[in-house]
Design a protein around this motif. Structure first.
Motif, PDB file in Angstrom:
ATOM      1  N   GLY A 183      -3.305 -20.808   7.230  1.00  0.00           N
ATOM      2  CA  GLY A 183      -4.016 -20.141   6.153  1.00  0.00           C
ATOM      3  C   GLY A 183      -4.410 -21.005   4.986  1.00  0.00           C
ATOM      4  O   GLY A 183      -5.104 -20.543   4.073  1.00  0.00           O
ATOM      5  N   GLY A 184      -4.002 -22.270   4.960  1.00  0.00           N
ATOM      6  CA  GLY A 184      -4.346 -23.129   3.840  1.00  0.00           C
ATOM      7  C   GLY A 184      -5.838 -23.357   3.697  1.00  0.00           C
ATOM      8  O   GLY A 184      -6.382 -23.335   2.584  1.00  0.00           O
ATOM      9  N   ALA A 216      -0.021 -11.074  10.485  1.00  0.00           N
ATOM     10  CA  ALA A 216       0.601 -10.852   9.184  1.00  0.00           C
ATOM     11  C   ALA A 216      -0.327 -10.090   8.245  1.00  0.00           C
ATOM     12  O   ALA A 216       0.116  -9.204   7.498  1.00  0.00           O
ATOM     13  CB  ALA A 216       1.001 -12.195   8.568  1.00  0.00           C
ATOM     14  N   ILE A 217      -1.598 -10.423   8.265  1.00  0.00           N
ATOM     15  CA  ILE A 217      -2.566  -9.708   7.425  1.00  0.00           C
ATOM     16  C   ILE A 217      -2.641  -8.242   7.830  1.00  0.00           C
ATOM     17  O   ILE A 217      -2.664  -7.337   6.980  1.00  0.00           O
ATOM     18  CB  ILE A 217      -3.942 -10.386   7.510  1.00  0.00           C
ATOM     19  CG1 ILE A 217      -3.901 -11.749   6.818  1.00  0.00           C
ATOM     20  CG2 ILE A 217      -5.023  -9.507   6.887  1.00  0.00           C
ATOM     21  CD1 ILE A 217      -5.146 -12.589   7.006  1.00  0.00           C
ATOM     22  N   VAL A 239       3.527 -18.762  10.179  1.00  0.00           N
ATOM     23  CA  VAL A 239       3.288 -18.745   8.738  1.00  0.00           C
ATOM     24  C   VAL A 239       4.639 -18.610   8.044  1.00  0.00           C
ATOM     25  O   VAL A 239       5.464 -17.782   8.436  1.00  0.00           O
ATOM     26  CB  VAL A 239       2.366 -17.570   8.339  1.00  0.00           C
ATOM     27  CG1 VAL A 239       2.092 -17.590   6.844  1.00  0.00           C
ATOM     28  CG2 VAL A 239       1.062 -17.622   9.124  1.00  0.00           C
ATOM     29  N   ASP A 240       4.861 -19.414   7.009  1.00  0.00           N
ATOM     30  CA  ASP A 240       6.126 -19.372   6.273  1.00  0.00           C
ATOM     31  C   ASP A 240       6.382 -17.993   5.678  1.00  0.00           C
ATOM     32  O   ASP A 240       5.444 -17.318   5.210  1.00  0.00           O
ATOM     33  CB  ASP A 240       6.106 -20.366   5.106  1.00  0.00           C
ATOM     34  CG  ASP A 240       6.321 -21.794   5.557  1.00  0.00           C
ATOM     35  OD1 ASP A 240       6.741 -21.995   6.700  1.00  0.00           O
ATOM     36  OD2 ASP A 240       6.069 -22.698   4.744  1.00  0.00           O
ATOM     37  N   ALA A 241       7.635 -17.582   5.654  1.00  0.00           N
ATOM     38  CA  ALA A 241       8.024 -16.395   4.896  1.00  0.00           C
ATOM     39  C   ALA A 241       7.740 -16.659   3.416  1.00  0.00           C
ATOM     40  O   ALA A 241       8.013 -17.729   2.900  1.00  0.00           O
ATOM     41  CB  ALA A 241       9.502 -16.108   5.113  1.00  0.00           C
ATOM     42  N   GLY A 242       7.141 -15.686   2.751  1.00  0.00           N
ATOM     43  CA  GLY A 242       6.792 -15.855   1.349  1.00  0.00           C
ATOM     44  C   GLY A 242       5.624 -16.790   1.119  1.00  0.00           C
ATOM     45  O   GLY A 242       5.448 -17.315   0.014  1.00  0.00           O
ATOM     46  N   LEU A 246      -0.656 -15.839   2.626  1.00  0.00           N
ATOM     47  CA  LEU A 246      -0.817 -14.461   3.079  1.00  0.00           C
ATOM     48  C   LEU A 246      -1.540 -13.602   2.045  1.00  0.00           C
ATOM     49  O   LEU A 246      -2.560 -12.975   2.378  1.00  0.00           O
ATOM     50  CB  LEU A 246       0.530 -13.853   3.464  1.00  0.00           C
ATOM     51  CG  LEU A 246       0.480 -12.376   3.913  1.00  0.00           C
ATOM     52  CD1 LEU A 246      -0.512 -12.177   5.046  1.00  0.00           C
ATOM     53  CD2 LEU A 246       1.870 -11.890   4.307  1.00  0.00           C
ATOM     54  N   PRO A 247      -1.092 -13.544   0.784  1.00  0.00           N
ATOM     55  CA  PRO A 247      -1.848 -12.732  -0.180  1.00  0.00           C
ATOM     56  C   PRO A 247      -3.244 -13.267  -0.449  1.00  0.00           C
ATOM     57  O   PRO A 247      -4.192 -12.491  -0.638  1.00  0.00           O
ATOM     58  CB  PRO A 247      -0.981 -12.767  -1.446  1.00  0.00           C
ATOM     59  CG  PRO A 247      -0.096 -13.957  -1.289  1.00  0.00           C
ATOM     60  CD  PRO A 247       0.147 -14.094   0.178  1.00  0.00           C
TER      61      PRO A 247
END
Length: 320
Positions: A183-184, A216-217, A239-242, A246-247
């Motif tokens: 997601g970067g 996740a989305i 994807v990392d937790a937190g 994601l947001p």
């Protein structure tokens, strides 16, 4: 149309600051018009990060992160290949001591390229998620600074510099197609585009075989997903937790399109035989929606972000 959030605006502003800092290191990549025969009124362009230093957009984020860190502490990161290569070249320029953790399924050419720069290489885990977990553990226990390949504000802002260039290079963009990994890339570029050109639609393209961010989305939180072998190895992993991504990705992405392996192969062939560019599967992934349903994007200005060209020679040769 809602206004961009503070998070998006802050990332866009950070990208402008980062751009000035890394300008001596990175290449401003060209935007090329497609050679394909398209429906009337349709335009297709490529933002050619496959021509970036190290052959991948990852060099932007790596340069942004390492230039923000002091050189008196060693750095560790995890990668399926491109981020590790990018950090290795950036570290040569900044003087950082660097270690890269890669999973066992990283293609041989990428592992060899990382080591060719004098970087310490650790092979751990069967996929990118496990490699990242190991790198974080080593950072906690052995005094490294951990540099996430995507879950980092500086890295995201570095990738966002692509969006700043695009805005300057094209007066109008209706649809921007970006492959989805951790997601970067899509977060950084999407933040800049939405801050400056909110009418541009950001279309995230997810490989069916490794779709952690898409899942996740949809769920609104990090969920466990299975990861299978894919031609788009550059987007493989979780994807990392937190995760910051994601947001951000949830806000900037207008639509997610899922692509199976045959669609990625079709993209590789089209780019090789029509556009005369051999790229990696993750780059071909972003083109696949237009090839599979060209009528949907008729009459629009479409841009495909070609994220890299560090391909597995044997696998690409078999497809082509």
């Amino acid at each position: 149309m809602t206004s961009p959030s503070t998070l998006i605006l802050q990332s866009a502003v950070r990208s402008a600051t980062v751009r000035r800092r890394i300008a001596p290191m990175v290449r401003k990549t060209p935007v090329l018009a497609s050679r394909m025969v398209l429906n009337q009124g349709t335009q297709l362009f490529y933002k050619t990060e496959n021509l970036q230093t190290t052959g991948s957009f990852k060099f932007r984020g790596a340069s942004a992160k390492l230039t923000s860190l002091p050189t008196d502490r060693p750095v560790i990161t995890a990668s399926t290949g491109n981020h590790g290569i990018a950090c290795s070249v950036a570290a040569q320029k900044t003087g950082h001591d660097l270690t890269v953790v890669v999973p066992s399924n990283t293609i041989a050419q990428k592992r060899e390229k990382i080591e060719s720069y004098g970087t310490r290489l650790i092979i751990e885990g069967s996929d990118g998620v496990l490699a990242e977990e190991h790198a974080r553990r080593l950072a906690q226990t052995q005094g490294y600074t951990y540099a996430s390949p995507y879950n980092d504000a500086e890295v995201i802002a570095g990738q966002g510099t692509i969006g700043l260039e695009l805005i300057e290079q094209l007066p109008q963009i209706d649809n921007l197609f970006i492959s989805m990994g951790g997601g970067g890339l899509i977060s950084g570029v999407g933040a800049v585009i939405k801050a400056i050109s909110p009418g541009t639609r950001i279309i995230g393209v997810s490989a069916v075989n490794t779709a952690a961010l898409a899942a996740a989305i949809k769920a609104g939180k990090i969920v466990e997903t299975e990861h299978h072998d894919t031609l788009a190895d550059g987007v493989a992993g979780g994807v990392d937790a937190g995760s910051l991504t994601l947001p951000m990705a949830s806000e900037v992405i207008d639509e997610i399109i899922h692509i199976a392996e045959d669609g990625i192969a079709l993209g590789l062939k089209a780019l090789a035989w029509t556009e005369n560019m051999i790229v990696e599967g993750a780059a071909a992934l972003a083109l696949a929606p237009i090839l599979s349903d060209p009528d949907r994007f008729e009459g629009k200005v479409n841009v495909v972000l070609l994220c890299g060209a560090n391909y597995d020679q044997d696998r690409v040769r078999a497809v082509l």
